[in-house]
Design a protein around this motif. Structure first.
Motif, PDB file in Angstrom:
ATOM      1  N   THR A  29     -37.156   7.503  -7.865  1.00 14.27           N
ATOM      2  CA  THR A  29     -38.125   6.873  -6.978  1.00 14.27           C
ATOM      3  C   THR A  29     -38.146   7.530  -5.605  1.00 14.27           C
ATOM      4  N   ILE A  30     -36.985   7.696  -4.996  1.00 18.54           N
ATOM      5  CA  ILE A  30     -36.967   8.214  -3.631  1.00 18.54           C
ATOM      6  C   ILE A  30     -37.321   9.701  -3.597  1.00 18.54           C
ATOM      7  N   LEU A  41     -33.583   0.137   3.218  1.00 17.58           N
ATOM      8  CA  LEU A  41     -33.736  -0.819   2.119  1.00 17.58           C
ATOM      9  C   LEU A  41     -33.507  -0.153   0.766  1.00 17.58           C
ATOM     10  N   TRP A  42     -33.900   1.110   0.629  1.00 14.17           N
ATOM     11  CA  TRP A  42     -33.653   1.820  -0.632  1.00 14.17           C
ATOM     12  C   TRP A  42     -32.162   1.994  -0.875  1.00 14.17           C
ATOM     13  N   GLN A  43     -31.415   2.270   0.183  1.00 14.65           N
ATOM     14  CA  GLN A  43     -29.997   2.593   0.061  1.00 14.65           C
ATOM     15  C   GLN A  43     -29.191   1.454  -0.547  1.00 14.65           C
ATOM     16  N   VAL A  44     -29.560   0.209  -0.232  1.00 11.86           N
ATOM     17  CA  VAL A  44     -28.733  -0.938  -0.638  1.00 11.86           C
ATOM     18  C   VAL A  44     -28.718  -1.142  -2.150  1.00 11.86           C
ATOM     19  N   PRO A  45     -29.868  -1.312  -2.822  1.00 10.22           N
ATOM     20  CA  PRO A  45     -29.801  -1.482  -4.282  1.00 10.22           C
ATOM     21  C   PRO A  45     -29.275  -0.252  -5.007  1.00 10.22           C
ATOM     22  N   HIS A  46     -29.557   0.924  -4.458  1.00 13.49           N
ATOM     23  CA  HIS A  46     -29.016   2.155  -5.027  1.00 13.49           C
ATOM     24  C   HIS A  46     -27.485   2.101  -5.047  1.00 13.49           C
ATOM     25  N   SER A  47     -26.896   1.701  -3.921  1.00 15.72           N
ATOM     26  CA  SER A  47     -25.439   1.641  -3.813  1.00 15.72           C
ATOM     27  C   SER A  47     -24.856   0.458  -4.573  1.00 15.72           C
ATOM     28  N   TYR A  48     -25.531  -0.686  -4.550  1.00 15.80           N
ATOM     29  CA  TYR A  48     -25.044  -1.849  -5.291  1.00 15.80           C
ATOM     30  C   TYR A  48     -24.981  -1.572  -6.789  1.00 15.80           C
ATOM     31  N   ALA A  49     -25.937  -0.792  -7.283  1.00 21.88           N
ATOM     32  CA  ALA A  49     -25.912  -0.442  -8.706  1.00 21.88           C
ATOM     33  C   ALA A  49     -24.637   0.338  -9.041  1.00 21.88           C
ATOM     34  N   CYS A  55     -42.030  -0.753 -10.956  1.00 22.23           N
ATOM     35  CA  CYS A  55     -41.171  -0.427 -12.103  1.00 22.23           C
ATOM     36  C   CYS A  55     -39.699  -0.663 -11.755  1.00 22.23           C
ATOM     37  N   TRP A  56     -39.319  -0.244 -10.555  1.00 30.12           N
ATOM     38  CA  TRP A  56     -37.937  -0.443 -10.109  1.00 30.12           C
ATOM     39  C   TRP A  56     -37.628  -1.935  -9.972  1.00 30.12           C
ATOM     40  N   LEU A  57     -38.589  -2.684  -9.443  1.00 25.57           N
ATOM     41  CA  LEU A  57     -38.391  -4.129  -9.306  1.00 25.57           C
ATOM     42  C   LEU A  57     -38.285  -4.795 -10.674  1.00 25.57           C
ATOM     43  N   VAL A 116     -32.404  -7.386  -6.244  1.00 24.39           N
ATOM     44  CA  VAL A 116     -33.809  -7.765  -6.399  1.00 24.39           C
ATOM     45  C   VAL A 116     -34.466  -7.954  -5.031  1.00 24.39           C
ATOM     46  N   TRP A 117     -33.806  -8.667  -4.128  1.00 21.17           N
ATOM     47  CA  TRP A 117     -34.386  -8.902  -2.802  1.00 21.17           C
ATOM     48  C   TRP A 117     -34.625  -7.592  -2.062  1.00 21.17           C
ATOM     49  N   HIS A 118     -33.668  -6.698  -2.130  1.00 20.57           N
ATOM     50  CA  HIS A 118     -33.814  -5.444  -1.390  1.00 20.57           C
ATOM     51  C   HIS A 118     -34.853  -4.519  -2.025  1.00 20.57           C
ATOM     52  N   VAL A 119     -34.930  -4.506  -3.347  1.00 18.71           N
ATOM     53  CA  VAL A 119     -35.967  -3.687  -3.986  1.00 18.71           C
ATOM     54  C   VAL A 119     -37.347  -4.222  -3.630  1.00 18.71           C
TER      55      VAL A 119
END
Length: 287
Positions: free
Chosen positions: A270-271, A170-178, A242-244, A209-212
């Motif tokens: 974060t990670i 789940l962390w990987q997705v918003p990280h990569s989408y950014a 904070c990330w959300l 947002v959903w993945h975070v």
């Protein structure tokens, strides 16, 4: 030449995977540190991840030449031979597999090889070039090293392993989408169907947002089910919220690229912080 062979392994990606794997290793060990096992896990995963990165560079060399961010990569500029890179990847992969097989257990090797297959076979060869969902499916590869480290200690795929898999995927997705937002022009020039190009930036923000939000919940589960302590929980909740909040602020952002870059940097913080916290604030409960 030595520098080129070092760079083709994407050392920053290898290092990030090892940090996450080390954090989960100590979490799973619950204070019962086995130095020989730790060294085998770290060395084996280092070689397997590096091998996957070399092969990814080999497969993506045509794409890399069309992207400003990657056009200077070793194989995109023919700085080392294609045959040499394939032989190098083979040596690294075989060495990593041998270390994991000899020093850990079959489950650890299976997890590492599954992650390798997803990254090299499914993601690099097909999904990245053909599917808007490549990031989501490819995230399983990013979760493989910490999951393998967990399995090396426990020699089982239990609830803790499932939480680790969910959390790091789940962390990987918003990280990569950014990245795909602030590098959107690069991906468009290369013709890659990433979310920001195919569905648009607004849709990508919603998925972020959903993945975070899901990541925040998954990270808390380590404490809820007795794997991590309360100091970790405070860090996971604080950083996660904070990330959300930063993700939600994207809907009001005037400069999407600037916002996405800040989100990307905070995801790394974060990670790394949570990997550190889970390594020092594990729960000493009966498992």
């Amino acid at each position: 030449m030595l520098k080129n062979y070092f760079l083709v392994t994407k050392p920053w990606i290898v290092a990030a995977n090892l940090v996450a794997a080390a954090g989960v290793f100590f979490l799973a060990a619950q204070g019962r540190f086995a130095p020989e096992l730790f060294l085998c896990v770290m060395a084996g995963l280092c070689c397997v991840v590096a091998s996957g990165c070399v092969l990814n560079n080999y497969i993506d060399r045509d794409i890399d030449r069309r992207m400003a961010r990657t056009c200077g990569r070793v194989l995109a500029t023919d700085s080392i031979s294609l045959q040499g890179s394939l032989a190098y990847a083979a040596v690294l992969g075989l060495a990593g597999a041998a270390l994991l097989l000899a020093g850990t257990n079959g489950l650890t090797l299976a997890v590492a090889l599954c992650g390798f297959a997803v990254y090299v076979g499914a993601y690099s060869l097909y999904l990245k070039r053909n599917s808007v969902h490549s990031t989501v499916l490819g995230s399983l590869a990013g979760a493989a090293p910490p999951l393998a480290a967990y399995c090396a200690v426990r020699n089982s795929f239990d609830l803790g392993a499932l939480i680790v898999l969910a959390m790091f995927s789940l962390w990987q997705v918003p990280h990569s989408y950014a990245i795909t937002i602030f590098r959107r022009d690069d991906y468009a020039a290369a013709g890659l169907p990433v979310m920001s190009v195919r569905a648009g930036i607004a849709a990508t923000k919603r998925h972020i947002v959903w993945h975070v939000a899901a990541f925040v919940v998954a990270a808390q589960m380590l404490t809820a089910f007795g794997y991590a302590g309360y100091a970790y929980l405070v860090a996971a909740t604080g950083l996660g919220l904070c990330w959300l909040g930063m993700a939600l602020s994207g809907f009001r952002a005037r400069d999407d690229r600037r916002w996405a870059r800040r989100l990307y940097r905070f995801s790394i913080l974060t990670i790394f912080a949570l990997s550190l916290m889970m390594s020092v604030d594990f729960a000493r409960g009966p498992f």
